[in-house]
Design an enzyme around this catalytic site. Structure first.
Site, PDB file in Angstrom:
ATOM      1  N   GLY A  10       8.288   3.052  15.123  1.00 43.75           N
ATOM      2  CA  GLY A  10       8.060   2.710  13.722  1.00 43.75           C
ATOM      3  C   GLY A  10       9.322   2.303  12.986  1.00 43.75           C
ATOM      4  O   GLY A  10      10.396   2.848  13.219  1.00 43.75           O
ATOM      5  N   GLN A  21      11.469  -5.062   6.540  1.00 40.44           N
ATOM      6  CA  GLN A  21      10.949  -3.711   6.353  1.00 40.44           C
ATOM      7  C   GLN A  21      12.063  -2.771   5.916  1.00 40.44           C
ATOM      8  O   GLN A  21      11.890  -1.946   5.022  1.00 40.44           O
ATOM      9  CB  GLN A  21      10.324  -3.198   7.651  1.00 40.44           C
ATOM     10  CG  GLN A  21       8.965  -3.799   7.951  1.00 40.44           C
ATOM     11  CD  GLN A  21       7.955  -3.444   6.892  1.00 40.44           C
ATOM     12  OE1 GLN A  21       7.693  -2.280   6.628  1.00 40.44           O
ATOM     13  NE2 GLN A  21       7.407  -4.449   6.247  1.00 40.44           N
ATOM     14  N   GLU A  49       8.724   2.866   7.496  1.00 42.77           N
ATOM     15  CA  GLU A  49       9.054   3.981   6.615  1.00 42.77           C
ATOM     16  C   GLU A  49      10.482   4.467   6.811  1.00 42.77           C
ATOM     17  O   GLU A  49      11.099   5.009   5.887  1.00 42.77           O
ATOM     18  CB  GLU A  49       8.053   5.111   6.848  1.00 42.77           C
ATOM     19  CG  GLU A  49       6.690   4.708   6.323  1.00 42.77           C
ATOM     20  CD  GLU A  49       5.558   5.585   6.803  1.00 42.77           C
ATOM     21  OE1 GLU A  49       4.753   5.998   5.973  1.00 42.77           O
ATOM     22  OE2 GLU A  49       5.460   5.843   8.002  1.00 42.77           O
ATOM     23  N   ARG A  63      12.074  -0.897  20.434  1.00 43.12           N
ATOM     24  CA  ARG A  63      12.231  -2.337  20.587  1.00 43.12           C
ATOM     25  C   ARG A  63      11.851  -3.065  19.286  1.00 43.12           C
ATOM     26  O   ARG A  63      10.799  -2.793  18.705  1.00 43.12           O
ATOM     27  CB  ARG A  63      11.309  -2.793  21.707  1.00 43.12           C
ATOM     28  CG  ARG A  63      11.493  -4.201  22.155  1.00 43.12           C
ATOM     29  CD  ARG A  63      10.524  -4.409  23.305  1.00 43.12           C
ATOM     30  NE  ARG A  63      10.763  -5.662  23.982  1.00 43.12           N
ATOM     31  CZ  ARG A  63       9.983  -6.095  24.957  1.00 43.12           C
ATOM     32  NH1 ARG A  63       8.949  -5.368  25.359  1.00 43.12           N
ATOM     33  NH2 ARG A  63      10.233  -7.236  25.536  1.00 43.12           N
ATOM     34  N   GLY A  76       0.857  -1.179   0.000  1.00 42.35           N
ATOM     35  CA  GLY A  76       0.000   0.000   0.000  1.00 42.35           C
ATOM     36  C   GLY A  76       0.896   1.232   0.000  1.00 42.35           C
ATOM     37  O   GLY A  76       0.757   2.105  -0.827  1.00 42.35           O
ATOM     38  N   GLY A 115       1.244   0.202  17.979  1.00 41.73           N
ATOM     39  CA  GLY A 115      -0.091   0.515  18.469  1.00 41.73           C
ATOM     40  C   GLY A 115      -0.924  -0.723  18.731  1.00 41.73           C
ATOM     41  O   GLY A 115      -1.414  -0.948  19.842  1.00 41.73           O
ATOM     42  N   THR A 155      11.222  -9.767  10.304  1.00 38.06           N
ATOM     43  CA  THR A 155      10.321  -8.861   9.579  1.00 38.06           C
ATOM     44  C   THR A 155      10.816  -7.413   9.691  1.00 38.06           C
ATOM     45  O   THR A 155      10.618  -6.621   8.766  1.00 38.06           O
ATOM     46  CB  THR A 155       8.863  -8.964  10.078  1.00 38.06           C
ATOM     47  OG1 THR A 155       8.815  -8.699  11.478  1.00 38.06           O
ATOM     48  CG2 THR A 155       8.285 -10.346   9.805  1.00 38.06           C
TER      49      THR A 155
HETATM   50 MO1  MOS Z   1       2.234   5.446   5.222  1.00 36.89          MO
HETATM   51  S1  MOS Z   1       2.923   6.558   3.650  1.00 36.89           S
HETATM   52  O1  MOS Z   1       1.767   6.612   6.404  1.00 36.89           O
HETATM   53  O2  MOS Z   1       0.971   4.489   4.664  1.00 36.89           O
END
Ligand code: MOS
Length: 697
Positions: free
Chosen positions: A661, A597, A664, A587, A236, A510, A593
């Site tokens: 996160g 990423q 990204e 962490r 996505g 989250g 995975t």
């Molecule tokens: Mo991401 S670009 O916040 O799906």
């Protein structure tokens, strides 16, 4: 570095539990739900960038076999527009005769088969009153306007002009990043099923709840009668984050026709049917003392947005935080053009923004005759954010710099551009910092223990491909002390406890925190019992302390990226030999995975640096190549050695799990590290990405 933990527990690199299902083709994506009596939808899109629909001739299309309905602005029911996001754009197609951008939906054909719908769509004849469109933003920067969303449009600390006057060395440079498209392997797709006053959407969505609320509002269906299901996503990267018109139109058509409607975007339609990462024009000024101390930073950026929207790409975001400096000014401006609206794309804001600040820092290093890494360390912001004054929640960027430099062998770099060679190839070493804001959405989850000892997690989250089917069971297994093969998760359904969007790299922290809380609660409920005679469930929610972006802390994940490029001395096609990245990102829940990423993000960064650009015809206002032959993304042959490591850390202020996160972050810093390496190899400073061979000739 990640410590070794038994398989199945937090931190271990457990294989994907959904891996077998995926490679066997059993994982069910949105367009694959087997519904009976489905009508196939095919969108017709405008061929002009601005104007009015003058005439619609449906005679031929309507009489084709199998065609059941054709919706245009003349017969589409009026939809109520939400005040703001999450509808990704301010213009809802098929609601008036106005055409606001090339590729806007102007008709929706529904037929018994896909082929009939495709054929009839070609027979829809539309005549336009064409108006002059303006699609170029760089020639109208003066009309740029500020817009704020999660961050202010402008920030200012100290007196930049006065500080610049006192600087020994000054860099003024303009950098540009290109329009890019998400190009997810799975194009957006929706099956809408209206029956008995209820709407079910099988949708490719990064936020099933936001789709639910938006469909409810726009179609006037009570929210309890809208259900959205999304079990697997083929990527996505932001394109499925907000809600886009085709999802609403599929739902509308199903209700009007009283039949399930399947609507899948073609690859070409994907270029204008959801947002894209807009180009940026970034003007940077840096001032420093002879010893490398930064005294002033100014970073102004501009980006195009649609005529009806105010999408801002906050390119100066990293500049606000990265370096200790008493005078920092930033501003972000949007410019209206007759194009479809941009949207976040991995990594929004920091991804394009790091190109500006990190290439400018490289230029400053050469101007000072200082090692680029040394310049970063000299200006390291250790404790507090230089713009907000807030303490960092957790930051181990210094360790990232040092670890990555060692793993890369940065000390082998000879400083003079063009001075390193292997055979006929020039060798370049370049580096850059990575930083990504921490976004956090409230989430909830339920964890149930059955009498046979099996555990089920339920949460209305979605798996974009990051590994939620594995990561979330790991967390519950760890808390409950059961083997991971006894834990399974049900997700991707709004009938489940509500969870936040899969955006801003936020799902693991989250939803993972909600699962952690629910499992902990269940463990407490079970304390003292030796057996269970009936199912026992615990529900829990997690809400970020201090809001989506923390109000008390400067909360980011970080990384240091080093790249080696090779450039043939005669035919200067740059290629990336290797990338080394070390990350400070809270962490790590699943080492495998997490690494996946990052290597995905690094690959994304190679595209930003060398390949990806959606070229626009300025007269037609149309992308030249709405396909993956014209929009180049890195393929296996473009990607060589990628070395990923993480600093062992826990950010307790970020989430219950201590996680932040990752998704990204990997796409930040790679572009500028490669651009800086190309300069080191060739002595040619290219300030516009992607770097094309012709720029180096
Ligand atoms: Mo991401 S670009 O916040 O799906």
């Amino acid at each position: 570095m990640s410590t070794s933990t038994p398989m199945g527990t937090i931190g271990s690199g457990h294989d994907r539990l959904d891996g077998r299902e995926k490679v066997q083709g059993q994982a069910r994506y949105a367009a694959e739900w087997p519904l009976e009596n489905v009508l196939y939808g095919m969108l017709v899109q405008s061929t002009i960038a601005r104007g009015r629909i003058a005439q619609i001739d449906l005679l031929d299309a309507q009489t084709e076999p199998g065609v059941r309905a054709i919706f245009t602005h003349l017969n589409t029911p009026k939809l109520s527009m939400p005040d703001q996001m999450p509808l990704g754009q301010g213009v809802m197609p098929l609601q008036s005769d106005r055409v606001a951008y090339e590729g806007q939906h102007v008709a929706l054909v529904l037929a018994e088969t896909l082929e009939q719908a495709q054929h009839a769509a070609k027979l829809v004849r539309i005549t336009y009153d064409v108006e002059r469109a303006h699609v170029e933003y760089r020639d109208q920067l003066a009309s740029g306007f500020p817009a704020a969303s999660f961050a202010p449009a402008d920030t200012s600390t100290g007196d930049v002009d006065a500080a610049l006057a006192s600087a020994d060395v000054r860099i003024d440079a303009t950098y540009e990043t290109a329009d890019r498209h998400h190009a997810a392997m799975e194009p957006s797709a929706t099956i809408a099923d209206w029956r008995d006053g209820k709407m079910t959407l099988y949708d490719a969505a990064q936020g099933i709840s936001v789709v639910r609320y938006t469909v409810s509002e726009m179609l006037g269906i009570p929210v309890e009668n809208v259900r959205v299901i999304s079990k697997f996503l083929g990527g996505g990267f932001g394109s499925k984050g907000y809600v886009w018109p085709h999802q609403i139109l599929a739902a509308m058509a199903s209700r009007e026709c009283n039949r399930p409607v399947k609507l899948v975007l073609t690859r070409a339609q994907s270029f204008t049917s959801h947002g894209y990462q807009c180009a940026t024009h970034q003007e940077l000024t840096l001032g420093a003392k002879r010893d490398g101390t930064l005294v002033a930073i100014r970073h102004c950026s501009w980006n195009p947005t649609s005529a009806d929207d105010d999408y801002i790409e906050f390119a100066p975001a990293p500049t606000r935080t990265l370096y200790a400096c008493n005078a920092i000014e930033t501003q972000a401006r949007a410019v209206h053009v007759d194009r479809n609206n941009p949207t976040p794309m991995r990594a929004p804001h920091e991804g394009p923004g790091a190109v500006g600040i990190e290439c400018a820092m490289d230029e400053l290093a050469y101007a000072l005759g200082m090692d680029p890494l040394e310049l970063r360390l000299r200006n390291y912001a250790a404790d507090t954010d230089p713009t907000t004054g807030r303490p960092f929640s957790q930051k181990n960027l210094r360790e990232c710099y040092l670890t990555a430099a060692r793993r890369f062998g940065w000390e082998r770099r000879s400083p003079v551009p063009g001075s390193m060679r292997v055979g006929d190839e020039l060798v370049g070493y370049g580096m850059a910092s990575a930083i990504m804001s921490t976004f956090r959405f409230p989430s909830s989850a339920r964890v149930t223990l059955d009498v046979d000892g099996s555990v089920v997690i339920e949460s209305g989250t979605q798996d974009i491909g990051g590994g939620q089917y594995t990561i979330l069971p790991q967390i519950a297994a760890d808390v409950l002390g059961v083997p991971i093969d006894r834990v399974r998760i049900v997700l991707g359904d709004t009938a489940l406890p509500e969870a936040g969007m899969t955006a801003g790299s936020s799902s693991t922290m989250g939803v993972g925190s909600a699962v952690f809380a629910a499992a902990t609660k269940l463990r407490e409920m079970l304390a003292g019992r030796s057996t269970v005679t009936e199912k026992i469930s615990a529900d829990a929610s997690w809400s970020p302390d201090g809001g989506m972006t923390s109000e008390r802390y400067s909360m980011h994940s970080y990384g240091a990226v080093f790249a080696e490029v090779r450039v043939d001395a005669d035919l200067p096609i740059p290629r990336v030999e290797r990338i080394v990245g070390t990350y400070s990102a809270g962490r790590v829940i699943n080492a495998k995975t997490a690494r996946s990423q990052i290597i995905g993000g690094m690959t994304w960064g190679i595209g930003q640096a060398l390949l990806e650009a959606s070229e626009l015809d300025p007269n037609l206002g149309r992308y030249l190549s709405k396909n993956l032959a014209g929009f180049l993304v890195p393929v296996n042959a473009d990607v060589h050695e990628l070395d990923v490591s993480f600093i062992d850390e826990v950010d307790e202020k970020a989430s219950l799990l201590g996680a932040k996160g990752i998704g990204e972050l990997g796409a930040v810093g790679v572009g500028p590290a490669i651009a800086n390496a190309v300069f080191h190899a060739t002595g040619k400073r290219v300030r516009s990405l992607p770097i094309r061979p012709e720029y180096l000739l």
